[in-house]
Design a protein around this motif. Structure first.
Motif, PDB file in Angstrom:
ATOM      1  N   SER A  62       4.592  11.709   3.950  1.00 53.55           N
ATOM      2  CA  SER A  62       3.866  10.543   4.457  1.00 53.55           C
ATOM      3  C   SER A  62       2.468  10.919   4.945  1.00 53.55           C
TER       4      SER A  62
ATOM      5  N   SER B 137       0.464   8.686   7.331  1.00 52.93           N
ATOM      6  CA  SER B 137       0.617   7.399   8.010  1.00 52.93           C
ATOM      7  C   SER B 137      -0.563   7.087   8.922  1.00 52.93           C
TER       8      SER B 137
ATOM      9  N   ALA C 235       2.499   2.092   7.439  1.00 54.53           N
ATOM     10  CA  ALA C 235       1.443   2.013   6.429  1.00 54.53           C
ATOM     11  C   ALA C 235       0.958   3.411   6.102  1.00 54.53           C
ATOM     12  N   ASN C 236       1.064   3.797   4.829  1.00 56.34           N
ATOM     13  CA  ASN C 236       0.666   5.126   4.375  1.00 56.34           C
ATOM     14  C   ASN C 236      -0.582   5.060   3.511  1.00 56.34           C
TER      15      ASN C 236
ATOM     16  N   ASN D  90       4.166   3.028   1.167  1.00 54.52           N
ATOM     17  CA  ASN D  90       4.500   2.542   2.496  1.00 54.52           C
ATOM     18  C   ASN D  90       6.007   2.643   2.711  1.00 54.52           C
TER      19      ASN D  90
ATOM     20  N   ALA E 123      -3.471   2.377   2.595  1.00 49.35           N
ATOM     21  CA  ALA E 123      -3.112   1.454   3.672  1.00 49.35           C
ATOM     22  C   ALA E 123      -3.542   2.005   5.030  1.00 49.35           C
TER      23      ALA E 123
ATOM     24  N   VAL F 220      -1.335  -6.066   5.584  1.00 49.28           N
ATOM     25  CA  VAL F 220      -1.649  -4.641   5.522  1.00 49.28           C
ATOM     26  C   VAL F 220      -3.091  -4.474   5.075  1.00 49.28           C
TER      27      VAL F 220
ATOM     28  N   ASN G 277      -6.026  -2.446   3.417  1.00 45.56           N
ATOM     29  CA  ASN G 277      -6.120  -1.419   2.383  1.00 45.56           C
ATOM     30  C   ASN G 277      -7.555  -1.016   2.106  1.00 45.56           C
TER      31      ASN G 277
END
Length: 558
Positions: free
Chosen positions: A240, A242, A261-262, A267, A298, A316, A318
């Motif tokens: 991840s 994050s 949110a990654n 995600n 994200a 989210v 981005n």
């Protein structure tokens, strides 16, 4: 006539069918409020990755006087230059202005700070502070008078993993707040990589260049102690990267789930199995990737019911050229991204979103969307002329029936100002009923935007105090019904990007002057019901005792 109504710039929102929405204006009150803060990213030409991250801010009541104070997180120089870069704690003077009380607060510690989360982890009635920082996160215990002591070591928290956003939650429903910390990538100054946009000069690397990091879940053991439950709980994932976390009960079973949110990695959606563990369902739920099946960049995230379906949905933020994600919860464990077919997607395509949240800025009973934007690369326009480094925010006005309109382009000045924004939070700092906005910028000044006339509509604010539940009532679901309909929201920490909004839940009531019923479902399942609650006040509800206090703003002048 109210002087503020005369002084502020106003714009007109048009509703479907030609109906006129409330006239709303946000005024940049930063200077007038006494906020004098500039973030230091430490940049000195080396273009190290953390310099792009910015830092967050928080609205919270530091000293227990009932008024929202402000905390702004800061970075620092990579090498000491003589002057320290400190976070800033501003005390609300209850007249629209703030006083800098950082010195001697206990928060006057130089860190390369990034994120902040607020929660009463020891259930003693005051708000404690968690700060994520490159050299190691810090937990500060509030003494009840707005002074803070470093409790990190005593609490058993050890996180020096490029922490970003954080959120308090009670995932095991034992009445004590646990802590989730989103960690980014494996980076250090001696391992910084060389990247370039044009092949000749160094630019900031994207996260694909670095290995990921596992986020952390700290379980509250009581007595001021925590244990690292990340692996045992099933949220340990070294791939991840994050940046954001939202706590939500997406399947409405009464247990807190997690959306993470990654950045350039899928995600994650962790479903609470009610036994101290989680199961990751991001891919099967449809929130792991964009509609093209590719992981997006994200950043910030929030969860709320924007369409009255009775289920929490996700927004989210981005990267540029990817648009926002607006994931609609279908109620069957599946989410559908509605952004590509709405103005939310079209109007956010070229912006790079960090802080984002749902809130009802005009108090009409429909949750709107705010987005703080700004690119990471100062030279981006040389290779992508349509993408700007400084970008204005988005404010998507909820028109109902799943439709939104970005009203920022209609504004002149103030909120419609390009900036390199990062963190964003909301709260009613002047206690006039409507929600104001705090924004941070990367290597730039913090911004405070006062919502001047959102309170032409009626409203109700609800503060929760747990007894069996955690003291803040985090995780409580507040439902209300008026003559024109029903609304609900959850008391939640985290969300947005590296920032903390006010924990109180504010409902816009439109023209309704009273609330027929208010029902609070506390973490653990206990329910509390109030009837015939007048509008335009903020009530504090204590678990098992009902309304224990309230306040009303001065009567609005015409």
């Amino acid at each position: 006539m109210n002087k503020r109504l005369c002084a502020c710039l106003m714009f007109l929102l048009l509703m479907p069918g030609g109906a006129k929405a409330q006239t709303v204006s946000f005024t940049n009150a930063t200077q007038a409020a006494g906020i004098r803060f500039t973030h230091n990213s430490g940049k000195a030409g080396k273009k190290w990755l953390p310099e792009t991250m910015g830092a967050g801010g928080a609205f919270f009541d530091a000293d227990g006087d009932g008024w929202l104070d402000i905390l702004l997180i800061n970075g620092k120089d990579w090498q000491a230059r003589g002057k320290k870069s400190l976070p800033a704690l501003y005390k609300n003077k209850q007249n629209g202005t703030f006083a800098d009380v950082t010195a001697g607060s206990g928060l006057d510690v130089e860190l390369y700070g990034i994120g902040v989360a607020i929660g009463d982890y020891d259930n003693d009635g005051d708000e404690d502070v968690y700060i994520t920082a490159l050299e190691g996160d810090r937990l500060y215990r509030n003494d009840g008078k707005g002074k803070f002591q470093d409790a990190t070591k005593a609490a058993g928290i050890q996180n020096a993993n490029f922490g970003t956003s954080a959120a308090w939650l009670d995932y095991d429903r034992d009445g004590k707040l646990d802590l989730f910390v989103a960690n980014y990538v494996q980076w250090s100054a001696d391992k910084d990589l060389w990247c370039s946009l044009d092949g000749a000069t160094k630019s900031y690397c994207t996260p694909e260049s670095y290995k990921g990091n596992s986020s952390k879940l700290y379980r509250n053991l009581g007595g001021g102690k925590f244990e690292d439950a990340s692996k045992k709980a099933g949220v340990d994932d070294a791939t991840s990267k994050s940046l954001g976390v939202a706590v939500l009960d997406y399947n409405m079973d009464g247990w807190a789930d997690l959306f993470v949110a990654n950045d350039t990695q899928p995600n994650k959606l962790y479903r609470n199995l009610k036994n101290g563990t989680f199961e990751e369902e991001g891919m099967v739920a449809g929130v792991a990737f964009g509609e093209d099946g590719v992981a997006r960049g994200a950043m910030g995230v929030d969860a709320a019911d924007f369409d009255g379906s009775g289920r929490p949905h996700l927004v989210v933020g981005n990267f540029s050229n990817q648009m926002l994600g607006l994931y609609h919860n279908e109620g069957s464990g599946l989410f559908v991204d509605e952004a590509p077919i709405s103005s939310v997607g079209r109007q956010s395509l070229l912006t790079l979103a960090f802080g984002t949240f749902f809130f009802d800025y005009d108090l009409d009973g429909l949750l709107d969307i705010f987005v703080a934007n700004g690119h990471i690369e100062e030279e981006i326009e040389k290779v992508q002329p349509k993408v700007k480094y400084k970008q204005a925010p988005h404010l998507f006005h909820n028109l109902g029936k799943g439709k939104f309109e970005d009203v920022v382009p209609k504004m002149t000045g103030s909120l419609n100002t390009p900036m390199v924004a990062r963190g964003a939070a909301y709260g009613d700092y002047d206690r006039d009923g409507d929600l104001d906005i705090l924004m941070t910028t990367n290597h730039g000044p913090a911004q405070l935007f006062r919502n001047d006339i959102g309170n032409r509509n009626n409203w109700l604010c609800v503060n929760t105090v747990g007894t069996k539940a955690n003291k803040d009532g985090i995780g409580a679901v507040v439902r209300m019904e008026t003559a024109t309909g029903k609304q609900w929201n959850t008391v939640r920490s985290g969300s947005s990007y590296c920032s903390q909004s006010d924990l109180a839940v504010t409902f816009g009531l439109g023209k309704d002057t009273a609330v027929k019923t208010v029902e609070i479902e506390w973490p653990g399942g206990q329910k509390e019901r109030l009837t015939n609650v007048p509008a335009n006040q903020c009530i504090t509800v204590e678990e098992g005792k009902g309304i224990v206090k309230n306040w009303k703003p001065p009567q609005k002048s015409s």
